[in-house]
Write an enzyme that holds these catalytic residues in place. Structure first.
Site, PDB file in Angstrom:
ATOM      1  CE1 TYR B  96      -4.049  -1.531  -0.358  1.00  0.00           C
ATOM      2  CE2 TYR B  96      -3.440  -2.856   1.554  1.00  0.00           C
ATOM      3  CZ  TYR B  96      -4.277  -2.610   0.483  1.00  0.00           C
ATOM      4  OH  TYR B  96      -5.325  -3.435   0.231  1.00  0.00           O
ATOM      5  CD  GLU B 194      -2.331 -29.707   7.125  1.00  0.00           C
ATOM      6  OE1 GLU B 194      -2.073 -30.911   7.107  1.00  0.00           O
ATOM      7  OE2 GLU B 194      -2.930 -29.122   6.207  1.00  0.00           O
ATOM      8  CG  ASP B 246      -5.311 -32.875   6.969  1.00  0.00           C
ATOM      9  OD1 ASP B 246      -5.544 -33.231   8.143  1.00  0.00           O
ATOM     10  OD2 ASP B 246      -5.833 -31.867   6.434  1.00  0.00           O
TER      11      ASP B 246
END
Lengths: 815, 361
Positions: B96, B194, B246
């Protein structure tokens, strides 16, 4: 609509036939019935057609007289009618010529000539006269002033519509301000709805006739439209030519055979066709013999170990000539025969004749016709194994006796077929073939190529059946070629012209022989192409574009008529970018205004993939879009139109091909121009952006590092792959450093203008121009290399360097 | 690594390089290692994957390249000033902030662009972005476990115990974990998890207390700070590290970036990667062995697995076997699928069993 093409070379054209067929009715009625074909089907179109015919005539007349055309066209409203005035600066016209030129419908000297000219049919201007007379009741008013005469002649001319005979009603002296020329004034019922077509016609005429000056006035124009000439060069004069052998059709050929005064085919060919001399005629006749008579197969003479013997055979055939002469004759024949690898019966006859004459000279004995014939028969039997073969060849299924031709045939078949062929199959083929040769009529083994092909195919299928060995198409062709190439053209005289004329098959054979003989393309002297240079000049004159290209093809032949196609392209500039490109169509320098969609040129343009050449083409076919003008000119001794009104070219493949090639040739230049322009544009954009970014970056890094702003010109030149020219002055020594950062060698033209006299030039030249010195170098700088150009100069001089030879986009000068 | 004043000097040196290139009449350019999968190599010495020898050049020769270098010059100035003022900013703030620069050409068109540029500068200068005082928007994840540490904060040093002094959420890893000093610990191993849900399950079940585990929440693809801290646990506290994710190809990549380094930050692998980290699960093998509820592999899963077979980081016997097995069974399972055996299954059975197999417990 009847295609004019179909009447090429015929004695009469469609229109003339029509006119003749209609003699019982008045010419006015004929005109009324056919006016759509002649371009007078509406008042709007009639006016354009009348202008077109009159201008075509005026251009032809001036060019024939070797005068640069200066043509004035005026259209005025006169009450309910329009008055059309056409003036030219031609040679004028005499009273005697007048009715023929303007009056009699279908008079025309050009109709039979194979020469490029605008009016081909002789319908044009007289039809305009008739149209004006029929619609307004007014005569055609013609003023003529031949060159060198102080006064002009004024005529009024009407056509007697009952007899198709012109009548001169007024004939008086008058004054005219043109030093020479013709003026024709026609009043007719018309309207100006086709104004755009009229303007197009005149403008396009100017494009395609850059040597002509044209002026048009009509009621809708505030200012006259004027078209100045772009060249003082008249089109090359054309000459008439005879038809080309590759161009005639059978019907035409038969008519020519019937009409010719020549007795022999050779004379006929040389007399009636262009590009045929003795040698070419002989070539055609040899081919004709091959087609008409067939060739004689040739055979190997017997070898030492054969039990056949030419010498003894000949010797036996000669009686009562004395031992010495007989032996000399027989041995002479045998020796000459033995010197040949292969021999045909006609060749043997030749040998016998030659030897007989020699022996006659040496011995004083006479070898008459019968003796010679007997000797030939005997010798030929010795060569081919003669008599006994005749009897054995009766069964086709391979009797026990083998034809004596077999070894010879076998050798050729074996040589012609691939090595992988089974030897038994090759032998079977040779035997089958030899049997078929034996069955040929006569003992000379005379056969045409077609028959030979049939015979080989027949033998092949026989072998395939019997032996289950295939002789494919290629093998068969090779076998045919092996025999045909060793067969001899027969010495028989070709039939005489009269008998060929009466024998359609013989005429077809002659035509085939003409087509298969290599013959020079027809001379182009009969054509007057505009030339690529002037096609471009014409476009340049009337279209303010950025780019022009033009191409002229070499002459080609269609229907015995040579033709040349030329194409030009103008692109960009003031040409409107919206919509499809403008297509200008020309035939023999005459603009084609109507029936664009029916024209072969339009078809060709639509089939070219223009995207490939940088033009927009929605869907990849059809008329391309964009700011371009494409002009196509077809010049021919006989332009094939789709109809008598001569508005559209017929779809003749040979001509379409040439049109495509010509257009593509010009389009390739357009493509490279557009590519270059695009790359220059990208370069400019890149230059713009980098020219903004890099100084900012340099500012920023100098700010961050706290150092003064660096000089970035070198970096910029390098980035732009530019050529940079930078001046370094060290005391009195001035150095111009030329760096080539591009990837090609650059040939530069550098001029430095100095206010005091330079000395000690490194090379180059210096010229004093009123106290300014022009120092010039033409350095070649290889890619990635640099050159230093130096000189010495005193005082405090001013410099100004200019650099040529490289696009400004590629140049960075740091003076 | 570098100190802050070093960082500033390195940046100015880079600007000076550009300056010298201009002054010599040559085209300014910046050479970087090619940041693609095919250009990462195993570094025997450190056991991590780093960039190979192939390089790409950002050159002002093209409009694109020139814009990049202009932006680099502006960013260098900004970073140098930030270091002078001892301030810091986030990557997003840099994006920005570029809007305020007086030059339209220098403004970033997307945050990816500014992120990439900062990474480029890290690579060229050899300074980490933390030392440029640039931090990511998302802060590092959380740690829970028997560890006492001291963190330098803007408000002075704080001593924190990561079980006793923190709430259920755990200790928030700061953007620059090099400001942390380890004081004392009773930890046996580090368990990187995770998903947030699984971390919460372990904490709720008291897994960290029971097994003296440092539970590090990765939160998807782990932030640099998380990876850095994990490496420090390993290097400085000598703790074994295991990664629990996972059982799908995307999660293997999370493990890969912890253990081997990521492709984008391979220049920092030696600083961020923990080559000793081992994968605990969910393994494709576990899906079969524990008969876990599973989803079929999607096409993109299969592509990702196949691409991992080609990825130099996964070219080990273990991974080839597991990935091929997974392609074979065509299934994937989430960590939470262990709940099908009850909420305590993971802490009472699965993890202890796996840790035992791996010799950690």
């Amino acid at each position: 609509m009847t295609s004019f093409q179909s009447t090429i070379g015929d004695e009469e054209g469609i229109a003339e036939e029509l006119a003749e067929g209609q003699r019982e009715i008045s010419i006015a009625e004929f005109f009324e019935k056919n006016k759509h074909m002649l371009g007078f089907d509406s008042g709007a179109r009639g006016l354009v057609t009348a202008v077109k015919e009159a201008v075509d005539n005026a251009l032809d007349a001036t060019e024939e007289a070797g005068v640069l055309p200066d043509i004035y066209i005026e259209i005025e409203e006169v009450g309910d009618y329009y008055r059309l005035v056409i003036e030219d600066n031609g040679p004028g016209i005499t009273k005697e010529q007048l009715p023929k030129v303007f009056g009699k419908l279908l008079y025309g000297s050009r109709f039979h000539a194979r020469e490029q000219s605008r009016g081909q049919q002789g319908i044009g201007i007289s039809a305009a006269v008739l149209y004006s007379q029929l619609t307004s009741g007014q005569p055609a008013k013609i003023t003529s002033r031949p060159k060198g005469q102080s006064r002009a002649q004024y005529f009024e001319l009407i056509i007697d519509t009952d007899t198709n005979e012109p009548e001169i009603q007024a004939d008086e002296e008058t004054t005219w301000d043109r030093p020479h020329g013709t003026r024709i004034e026609l009043e007719m019922e018309a309207n100006m709805r086709a104004r755009q077509q009229l303007h197009d016609y005149v403008k396009h005429t100017a494009v395609v006739n850059p040597h002509a000056r044209l002026e048009l006035r009509e009621p809708g124009l505030d200012e006259p439209m004027k078209f100045e000439r772009a060249t003082d060069e008249l089109p090359a004069e054309t000459e008439e030519i005879r038809p080309h052998p590759h161009g005639v059709e059978l019907g035409t050929l038969i008519k020519m055979l019937e009409a010719t005064e020549s007795y022999s085919v050779s004379g006929f060919l040389q007399e009636e066709f262009t590009r045929v001399g003795k040698k070419t005629a002989d070539g055609v006749i040899d081919n004709f013999r091959d087609v008409y008579y067939g060739r004689e197969l040739s055979w190997s003479p017997p070898r030492a170990h054969d039990d056949r013997d030419v010498a003894s055979a000949v010797s036996d055939a000669v009686a009562n000539k004395g031992a010495e002469a007989t032996t000399a004759f027989a041995e002479g024949v045998a020796e000459t025969v033995g010197n040949n690898d292969r021999i045909s019966r006609s060749e043997l006859a030749d040998i016998v004749d030659t030897v007989a004459e020699t022996v006659e000279g040496d011995t004083g004995k006479t070898f008459g016709g019968t003796v010679r014939e007997n000797a030939v028969d005997a010798g030929w039997r010795a060569v081919t194994g003669g008599d006994e073969a005749d009897e054995s060849a009766e069964s086709d299924d391979g009797g026990p006796e083998e034809s004596p031709l077999v070894p010879d045939v076998y050798a050729l078949v074996d040589e012609a077929t691939s090595t992988r062929k089974d030897d038994a199959a090759v032998r079977a083929m040779a035997e089958a073939l030899a049997r078929r040769f034996e069955n040929l009529d006569g003992d000379a083994y005379r056969i045409t190529r077609d028959d030979l092909e049939r015979l080989v195919a027949d033998a092949a299928s026989f072998v395939a059946e019997q032996r289950d060995a295939t002789f494919g198409e290629t093998a068969r062709e090779n076998v045919v070629e092996a025999f045909w190439s060793r067969a001899r053209t027969v010495p028989d005289d070709p039939p005489k012209v009269k008998s060929i004329a009466g024998d359609r098959d013989a005429a077809a054979d002659l035509l085939e022989a003409m087509r298969t003989t290599d013959i020079l393309a027809p001379p182009t002297g009969c054509l007057a192409p505009i030339t690529a240079e002037l096609v471009e000049a014409g476009l340049r004159k009337e279209y303010d574009a950025d780019f022009y290209a033009a191409a002229t093809r070499d002459a080609e032949v269609h229907g015995g008529d040579p033709f040349i196609v030329e194409a030009g392209i103008a692109y960009g500039g003031e040409i409107p970018a919206e919509g499809s490109v403008e297509l200008l169509r020309f035939a023999n320098r005459v603009p084609l205004v109507y029936q664009r969609g029916a024209c072969a040129t339009t078809d060709v343009i639509k089939h070219i993939g223009w995207r490939n050449y940088g033009l927009d083409q929605p869907g990849g076919s059809g008329m391309p879009n964009g700011p371009a003008v494409i002009s196509i000119h077809v010049a021919s001794t006989n332009v094939p139109f789709t109809s008598e009104s001569k508005d559209a070219l017929a779809n003749v493949p040979a001509i379409e091909d040439e049109i495509e090639l010509a257009v593509r040739e010009a389009a390739r230049e357009l493509k490279s121009y557009l590519n270059k322009r695009r790359s220059m544009q990208q370069r400019r954009e890149k230059q713009d952006v980098l020219g903004r970014i890099l100084p900012e970056m340099a500012d920023k890094v100098s700010e961050v590092t706290g150092r003064p702003r660096p000089d970035i010109d070198g970096a910029l030149a390098r980035i732009m792959n530019n050529v940079s020219v930078e001046r370094e002055v060290d005391g009195e020594t001035v150095t111009l450093v030329v760096e080539n950062h591009s990837d090609v060698n650059e040939q530069l033209d550098i001029t430095d203008i100095v206010s005091t006299e330079p000395t000690d030039l490194s090379d180059g030249t210096v010229v004093d121009m009123d106290g300014e010195w022009f120092v010039q170098w033409k350095p070649e700088v290889p890619s990635g290399d640099e050159r230093e150009l130096t000189y010495a100069v005193g005082g405090d001089p001013e410099f100004e360097v200019s650099v040529g030879g490289v696009e400004t986009e590629k140049l960075t000068v740091n003076d | 690594m570098t100190t802050e004043s070093d960082a500033r000097d390195e940046l100015i040196d880079l600007a000076a390089d550009f300056y010298d290139q201009f002054a010599a009449g040559s085209i300014p350019e910046m050479t970087l290692p090619t940041r693609t999968k095919s250009n990462i190599e195993y570094d025997e010495e450190s056991g991590v994957w780093t960039y190979g020898d192939r390089t790409s050049t950002r050159s002002a020769n093209s409009v694109r390249g020139a814009r990049k270098l202009l932006k680099a010059a502006y960013t260098i100035e900004f970073l140098a000033n930030q270091l002078d003022d001892d301030r810091s900013s986030t990557l997003r703030e840099l994006y920005y902030l570029s809007e305020s620069w007086n030059n339209d050409e220098a403004q970033f068109s997307s945050q990816d662009e500014s992120n990439d540029l900062v990474e480029d500068l890290e690579i060229v200068t050899g300074v980490t972005r933390e030392d440029f005082h640039m931090r990511p928007e998302e802060s590092g994840a959380k740690v829970m476990g028997p560890l006492e540490l001291r963190e330098q904060t803007n408000r002075g040093d704080r001593e924190i115990h990561c079980q006793l002094d923190v709430g259920q959420g755990g200790y928030q890893i700061p953007n620059n974990p090099d400001t942390i000093e380890f004081l004392d610990n009773d930890a046996e191993f580090v368990l990187c998890v995770e998903t947030g849900g699984m971390r919460d399950r372990l904490v709720e079940n008291g897994f960290d207390e029971e097994h003296d585990a440092l539970v590090v929440h990765l939160g998807g693809q782990p932030a640099r700070a998380t990876r850095r801290l994990t490496k420090r646990f390993r290097d400085e506290l000598d703790l074994p590290v295991v990664v629990f994710t996972d059982g799908d190809p995307w999660s293997y990549r999370i493990y890969g970036s912890v253990a081997y380094g990521s492709i984008k930050s391979a220049h920092l692998s030696k600083y961020l990667a923990t080559p000793e980290a081992r994968f605990i699960g969910i393994q494709p093998e576990d899906i079969v062995e524990y008969d876990l509820p599973s989803d079929p592999l999607s096409d993109s899963d299969i592509n990702a697995l196949e691409s991992e077979l080609e990825d130099p980081r996964f070219q080990t016997d273990y991974w080839e076997e597991q990935i091929e097995l997974q392609l074979d069974i065509g299934k994937k399972s989430e960590q939470q699928s262990l709940a099908s055996r009850g909420l305590d299954f993971v802490t009472d059975t699965y993890l202890p069993e796996r840790l035992g197999e791996m010799g950690v417990l």
